[in-house]
Write a protein that holds these residues in place. Structure first.
Motif, PDB file in Angstrom:
ATOM      1  N   LEU A   5       0.596  -1.251  -0.038  1.00 31.94           N
ATOM      2  CA  LEU A   5       0.015  -0.049  -0.093  1.00 31.94           C
ATOM      3  C   LEU A   5       0.766   1.239   0.090  1.00 31.94           C
ATOM      4  O   LEU A   5       0.592   2.206  -0.720  1.00 31.94           O
ATOM      5  CB  LEU A   5      -0.935  -0.038   1.102  1.00 31.94           C
ATOM      6  N   ILE A   6       2.019   1.143   0.735  1.00 32.65           N
ATOM      7  CA  ILE A   6       2.807   2.282   0.901  1.00 32.65           C
ATOM      8  C   ILE A   6       3.390   2.858  -0.783  1.00 32.65           C
ATOM      9  O   ILE A   6       3.454   3.728  -1.301  1.00 32.65           O
ATOM     10  CB  ILE A   6       3.969   2.108   1.866  1.00 32.65           C
ATOM     11  N   ILE A   9       0.903   4.113  -2.817  1.00 37.15           N
ATOM     12  CA  ILE A   9       0.540   5.496  -2.544  1.00 37.15           C
ATOM     13  C   ILE A   9       1.598   6.581  -3.178  1.00 37.15           C
ATOM     14  O   ILE A   9       1.296   7.471  -3.801  1.00 37.15           O
ATOM     15  CB  ILE A   9       0.170   5.696  -0.873  1.00 37.15           C
ATOM     16  N   VAL A  12       1.420   6.948  -6.893  1.00 37.73           N
ATOM     17  CA  VAL A  12       0.260   7.796  -7.384  1.00 37.73           C
ATOM     18  C   VAL A  12       0.648   9.079  -6.895  1.00 37.73           C
ATOM     19  O   VAL A  12       0.627   9.857  -7.815  1.00 37.73           O
ATOM     20  CB  VAL A  12      -0.766   7.422  -6.379  1.00 37.73           C
ATOM     21  N   ILE A  13       1.511   9.456  -5.714  1.00 40.25           N
ATOM     22  CA  ILE A  13       1.887  10.816  -5.457  1.00 40.25           C
ATOM     23  C   ILE A  13       3.069  11.212  -6.713  1.00 40.25           C
ATOM     24  O   ILE A  13       2.832  12.326  -7.149  1.00 40.25           O
ATOM     25  CB  ILE A  13       2.563  10.773  -4.143  1.00 40.25           C
ATOM     26  N   ILE A  27       4.052   1.550  -8.776  1.00 42.74           N
ATOM     27  CA  ILE A  27       2.739   1.208  -8.783  1.00 42.74           C
ATOM     28  C   ILE A  27       2.599  -0.267  -9.127  1.00 42.74           C
ATOM     29  O   ILE A  27       2.032  -1.104  -8.561  1.00 42.74           O
ATOM     30  CB  ILE A  27       1.831   1.985  -9.531  1.00 42.74           C
TER      31      ILE A  27
END
Length: 50
Positions: A5-6, A9, A12-13, A27
């Motif tokens: 998940l990290i 995230i 995406v950032i 990703i």
């Protein structure tokens, strides 16, 4: 927080900030780690029943 998940995230950032190459790479790594962990969980669950 799970590692996959990290990674997603952060990816995406980075995509939003304009680092598309690095972001999409993170990703994909996050998705791969998620799929592998799900497969290992299913295999482990199947072994515990026997």
């Amino acid at each position: 927080m799970p590692g996959w998940l990290i990674l997603i995230i952060i990816g995406v950032i980075l995509l939003i900030l304009g680092f598309a190459g690095v972001g999409s790479f993170l990703i994909w790594i996050g998705i791969a780690v998620l799929v592998i962990s799900l497969i290992l969980a299913l295999v482990g669950r199947g072994r515990s029943r026997v």
